[in-house]
Motif scaffolding. Sequence first.
Motif, PDB file in Angstrom:
ATOM      1  N   ASP A  32     -52.004  52.883 -10.256  1.00 32.69           N
ATOM      2  CA  ASP A  32     -51.637  51.776  -9.372  1.00 32.69           C
ATOM      3  C   ASP A  32     -51.308  50.583 -10.275  1.00 32.69           C
ATOM      4  N   PRO A  33     -50.267  49.787  -9.912  1.00 31.19           N
ATOM      5  CA  PRO A  33     -49.901  48.661 -10.790  1.00 31.19           C
ATOM      6  C   PRO A  33     -51.074  47.713 -11.033  1.00 31.19           C
ATOM      7  N   LYS A  34     -51.998  47.636 -10.092  1.00 33.63           N
ATOM      8  CA  LYS A  34     -53.085  46.667 -10.303  1.00 33.63           C
ATOM      9  C   LYS A  34     -54.052  47.104 -11.408  1.00 33.63           C
ATOM     10  N   PHE A  35     -53.938  48.370 -11.839  1.00 28.69           N
ATOM     11  CA  PHE A  35     -54.790  48.832 -12.935  1.00 28.69           C
ATOM     12  C   PHE A  35     -54.045  48.905 -14.280  1.00 28.69           C
ATOM     13  N   THR A  36     -52.859  48.330 -14.329  1.00 26.79           N
ATOM     14  CA  THR A  36     -52.079  48.372 -15.565  1.00 26.79           C
ATOM     15  C   THR A  36     -52.902  47.812 -16.724  1.00 26.79           C
ATOM     16  N   HIS A  37     -52.822  48.494 -17.860  1.00 25.67           N
ATOM     17  CA  HIS A  37     -53.562  48.028 -19.036  1.00 25.67           C
ATOM     18  C   HIS A  37     -52.936  46.751 -19.587  1.00 25.67           C
ATOM     19  N   ILE A  38     -53.696  46.105 -20.478  1.00 25.51           N
ATOM     20  CA  ILE A  38     -53.224  44.854 -21.059  1.00 25.51           C
ATOM     21  C   ILE A  38     -52.965  45.066 -22.543  1.00 25.51           C
ATOM     22  N   ASP A  39     -51.825  44.589 -22.968  1.00 24.85           N
ATOM     23  CA  ASP A  39     -51.456  44.722 -24.373  1.00 24.85           C
ATOM     24  C   ASP A  39     -51.844  43.413 -25.067  1.00 24.85           C
ATOM     25  N   GLY A  40     -52.853  43.460 -25.897  1.00 23.35           N
ATOM     26  CA  GLY A  40     -53.284  42.242 -26.561  1.00 23.35           C
ATOM     27  C   GLY A  40     -54.575  42.456 -27.320  1.00 23.35           C
ATOM     28  N   SER A  41     -54.995  41.393 -27.997  1.00 27.88           N
ATOM     29  CA  SER A  41     -56.190  41.501 -28.820  1.00 27.88           C
ATOM     30  C   SER A  41     -57.425  41.161 -28.002  1.00 27.88           C
ATOM     31  N   PHE A  42     -58.526  41.838 -28.315  1.00 27.21           N
ATOM     32  CA  PHE A  42     -59.789  41.538 -27.636  1.00 27.21           C
ATOM     33  C   PHE A  42     -60.355  40.196 -28.095  1.00 27.21           C
ATOM     34  N   LYS A  43     -59.631  39.547 -28.999  1.00 30.00           N
ATOM     35  CA  LYS A  43     -60.072  38.215 -29.434  1.00 30.00           C
ATOM     36  C   LYS A  43     -59.266  37.114 -28.748  1.00 30.00           C
ATOM     37  N   ASP A  44     -58.256  37.508 -28.000  1.00 30.04           N
ATOM     38  CA  ASP A  44     -57.341  36.551 -27.388  1.00 30.04           C
ATOM     39  C   ASP A  44     -57.915  36.060 -26.050  1.00 30.04           C
ATOM     40  N   PRO A  45     -58.322  34.774 -25.972  1.00 30.98           N
ATOM     41  CA  PRO A  45     -58.959  34.259 -24.745  1.00 30.98           C
ATOM     42  C   PRO A  45     -58.095  34.469 -23.505  1.00 30.98           C
ATOM     43  N   GLU A  46     -56.783  34.276 -23.650  1.00 26.85           N
ATOM     44  CA  GLU A  46     -55.880  34.438 -22.502  1.00 26.85           C
ATOM     45  C   GLU A  46     -55.950  35.860 -21.962  1.00 26.85           C
ATOM     46  N   LYS A  47     -55.933  36.807 -22.880  1.00 26.02           N
ATOM     47  CA  LYS A  47     -55.931  38.219 -22.471  1.00 26.02           C
ATOM     48  C   LYS A  47     -57.269  38.599 -21.839  1.00 26.02           C
ATOM     49  N   ILE A  48     -58.353  38.038 -22.390  1.00 29.48           N
ATOM     50  CA  ILE A  48     -59.668  38.331 -21.813  1.00 29.48           C
ATOM     51  C   ILE A  48     -59.731  37.799 -20.379  1.00 29.48           C
ATOM     52  N   LEU A  49     -59.176  36.593 -20.183  1.00 36.48           N
ATOM     53  CA  LEU A  49     -59.125  36.036 -18.830  1.00 36.48           C
ATOM     54  C   LEU A  49     -58.321  36.928 -17.903  1.00 36.48           C
ATOM     55  N   GLN A  50     -57.187  37.379 -18.424  1.00 37.98           N
ATOM     56  CA  GLN A  50     -56.299  38.251 -17.645  1.00 37.98           C
ATOM     57  C   GLN A  50     -57.052  39.528 -17.235  1.00 37.98           C
ATOM     58  N   LEU A  51     -57.778  40.096 -18.199  1.00 40.01           N
ATOM     59  CA  LEU A  51     -58.563  41.308 -17.920  1.00 40.01           C
ATOM     60  C   LEU A  51     -59.620  41.018 -16.856  1.00 40.01           C
ATOM     61  N   SER A  52     -60.303  39.886 -17.000  1.00 36.74           N
ATOM     62  CA  SER A  52     -61.411  39.580 -16.088  1.00 36.74           C
ATOM     63  C   SER A  52     -60.926  39.427 -14.653  1.00 36.74           C
ATOM     64  N   GLU A  53     -59.622  39.121 -14.495  1.00 39.54           N
ATOM     65  CA  GLU A  53     -59.089  38.987 -13.136  1.00 39.54           C
ATOM     66  C   GLU A  53     -58.841  40.344 -12.476  1.00 39.54           C
ATOM     67  N   LYS A  54     -58.820  41.400 -13.304  1.00 42.10           N
ATOM     68  CA  LYS A  54     -58.485  42.720 -12.763  1.00 42.10           C
ATOM     69  C   LYS A  54     -59.699  43.604 -12.491  1.00 42.10           C
ATOM     70  N   VAL A  55     -60.843  43.213 -13.004  1.00 42.11           N
ATOM     71  CA  VAL A  55     -61.984  44.137 -12.936  1.00 42.11           C
ATOM     72  C   VAL A  55     -63.188  43.536 -12.222  1.00 42.11           C
TER      73      VAL A  55
END
Lengths: 569, 569
Positions: A32-55
Amino acid sequence: MLAASASLLNIKVVILDVGEHSPAKQILAPTDPKFTHIDGSFKDPEKILQLSEKVDVLTVEIEHVDVDILDKVAQSRRVQIHPSPSTIRVIQDKYNQKIHLQKAGIAVAEFLKIPEPTPEAVHAAMDKLGLPLMIKSRTLAYDGRGNFVLRHASEIEEALATLKDRPLYAEKWVKFEREIAVMVVRTVNGTVTSYPAVETVHKDNICLLTFAPLRSPDPATIENARRLAESAVLTFEGAGIFGVEMFQLLDGTLYVNEIAPRPHNSGHYTIEACETSQFENHLRAILNLPLGSTALKVPSSVMLNLIGGSNDMSQLTSFVGYALNVPGAAIHMYGKTECRGGRKMGHITIVGDSDAQVNDRLRPLLTQLPIPMSHEEIMKHAPHPPGSGALHDHPNPLVGVVMGSDSDLGVMIPAAKILDQFDIPYELTIVSAHRTPDRMVQYARSASARGLRVLIAGAGGAAHLPGMVAAMTALPVIGVPVKGSSLDGVDSLYSIVQMPRGIPVATVAINNSMNAGLLAIRILSAGIPRLVQAMESFLHKQEQEVLGKISRLQDIGWEEYEKQRMGSK
Amino acid sequence: MLAASASLLNIKVVILDVGEHSPAKQILAPTDPKFTHIDGSFKDPEKILQLSEKVDVLTVEIEHVDVDILDKVAQSRRVQIHPSPSTIRVIQDKYNQKIHLQKAGIAVAEFLKIPEPTPEAVHAAMDKLGLPLMIKSRTLAYDGRGNFVLRHASEIEEALATLKDRPLYAEKWVKFEREIAVMVVRTVNGTVTSYPAVETVHKDNICLLTFAPLRSPDPATIENARRLAESAVLTFEGAGIFGVEMFQLLDGTLYVNEIAPRPHNSGHYTIEACETSQFENHLRAILNLPLGSTALKVPSSVMLNLIGGSNDMSQLTSFVGYALNVPGAAIHMYGKTECRGGRKMGHITIVGDSDAQVNDRLRPLLTQLPIPMSHEEIMKHAPHPPGSGALHDHPNPLVGVVMGSDSDLGVMIPAAKILDQFDIPYELTIVSAHRTPDRMVQYARSASARGLRVLIAGAGGAAHLPGMVAAMTALPVIGVPVKGSSLDGVDSLYSIVQMPRGIPVATVAINNSMNAGLLAIRILSAGIPRLVQAMESFLHKQEQEVLGKISRLQDIGWEEYEKQRMGSK
């Protein structure tokens, strides 16, 4: 491996990692598109925020993440984070981790802060803790990166250059007997459960081998390691699996070396060897599901890391091709597309019905590693059994054959021959109840923790050995009454068989150690079912031999038969 | 499951299946456009061609594929197909499959072609093979679809309506004792290796349970089933894994029922219970890699299919939530998005250190199935042990306690009490060497195949029972000399302990059956390591009891102590 466990439970997972095809993403195609993975570093605050919005629940597989952003997420959102950011924060700074453990009363090696990365500061630490000295980077250290062993004051500059400008601390050099690790899983409610203790072997600061379960001449070690690991994990917050690495000193003392707040390499063996893997239990813990059983389901196992020897992937491919020939070896390739020297590319877990079988399966693999291993190292980690047929001093014995005196040796040899014949690893030695009582206590008390499963004890006359050994072990003890110069062995028989209620000795006929060997095989078959077939073949062969005699007696008549029989004596 | 195995070996897989997110595709995200999966039916010739252009080796997970196109692919391209199209062709028509097996001399139930789907033709078959009669669709039948049990001639019209216009054949009704299955893997070179035989249980024509390994009162059955399965698979062409389903008749005869040229439900237990799973061995076979070991790595296991009860997925979810509480239960959800009544949605494999433990773990699951199971069925497949404490007639005994006469019962009870105390399933009965010799032979010969691991035999006087039992089993036999009215038990002791070379009896003290029970626990610990701890606790408790007496003796003095001691007698 976490992803594989999740998909078996239909748990949806979103991965944050660099690249579109990083290992976990290869085995988790979003439905499902809402489970699409994120391409980025686990140190990147923006990406962590993005991840936290999905889970709903956020977890880490590496502790070197940006904790500030995790704290922010924890405060502002409904997402749960396990283990808790505070735990990750303490653990990711090794100095703070040590302070934390020390304050909680957990045994650790002596250590000191190095306030600034200057030769003077290092020298001061050296003066206090002596040489050799471990200089360690407080942060971003793993697989040995960030460690420097200072052997002489003249190497201080080199140490500082190697560790660059990172914050440092110093640790007293620990002369350890061996390294032990325990995986501990902590629930949302803060209770802990541990997996069996294992022995780990590092090479060039990278974990190479994990033997499970731990064997030890001191039976207390095994439980102590679990207890220490559990106590250490109890001091942290949040749910999930933790890897606790320990040193055991020569005197048996255990020190916690390092804690990882995540699935850990020393727990990979749990996939094939335990009732529930560390990965599944991590998921169960962070999702507040009932934990699975941490019990071993096989008698013995070893995990071997597949570490790249160079950029040449074909070395690894050919090693894997070789490993396919090893029975009981489960290969785990991680799907990494580039090989590098020192990079963990996968691992192999070997299981078997005994340490000896696991050892025999491991040995050939160690001779083919992409990073070659010396003969001495191979013999240390997977020792050869002694020469063909003579298994009497096997490094991984299942049976201990002991006798009160060397004068019993002649009577006891048939037992050894039976064990050789059935290819059962054993050790044979002299233990006298009366002349070496301390040795007897030590032998009996350590037998089970060393991996032995059956003891055979021969003794004559007062014949106390079998019964005294049985009183100090939980293993089955087989007693062989040895015939002395008087009383025809009846003295030994009565001494061995007439044990009081509570402590049994499995007694065989006077001087009949062959039957003791055969009884040991039958007993071992309770854990090694293939021995049932082997014993059935033995019984069949025995039957055939007698049938042969019968037909010969028929053929040549009793007169001639008896003449020949007497002649052959 | 095949996909999961492939990814562990870094083998690239392209899937042909309907939908973008079919189960295998969920765990195989292509890392390169050339490995993109194909959305389409496995019956679509165009799609099969498309698939064949992308792969080096082509295999099937279902036999109802278009074989004509496979034949064409095999002729015109460099792609290898396993198993060979000719094998798939023979197997996908069940009548042809039966003809093939019959010609090769493989035992099958009587069967007949039904030349056309008319009442007359069915009647003719009925006249020849009798009632009840299995009317089967020759093609596209699985999970019971395509079978009709004809119990009366009046049902012929119904049978024809149910099976529609498919080609049919008739099979003589087989009154079977049970169903057995064996997974066989065939290499590119045509050699075969088999997994252990298992017992399968079907409900409404769908496989529900698989017990591995097979237990049998007739020890020959286990090997015969493997041999029959191997012979059957040897008659086919091409590499890969085959599932062979068999019936065992009341007289022990085995018939091959059906063969699947692919990983099979009755082999799912191999993931957790064997050294190499059926899926990995299928891959190894079709890629011409060395086969992995097919040996069991756990003592006992059972596989339970998760079959949808309705369209309501939440029934299943709540069942899985319940299953998370069962130790040793590995859950496999298939990632199917829609639930349907009768659809296989996943499975659970339970492992344990004994049949009894597996049984205890299975029982609660059977009470919670989405399709409810009656109490009678549950008790049939996972019988309750007898009432609390009294394990003397356990359905999955590990220890057999036998005695020559009911007059020995008083002496033997302490052994039973110890087994109760350690929670070890056992059976207790009377077997007389002299008065019931046939029963003794049958008991001893079947003990191991029934799953027993230790026998305890008590006898007095001539006391032949322990030795005779030991002569007819490969299991360890513990002998308890029972004291008779004369000779103080020395007669029994000598009879039991003085066994000839080749057949040992583990003899304990005269009348000391408590020690026989304790010795049985020690022996079982060779396969159930937790019993080592249990025995250590027992020894510790025993020690504490004596220490208590010591301190009491110290407190009150010997005079008072002896007075109380005599008084309490």
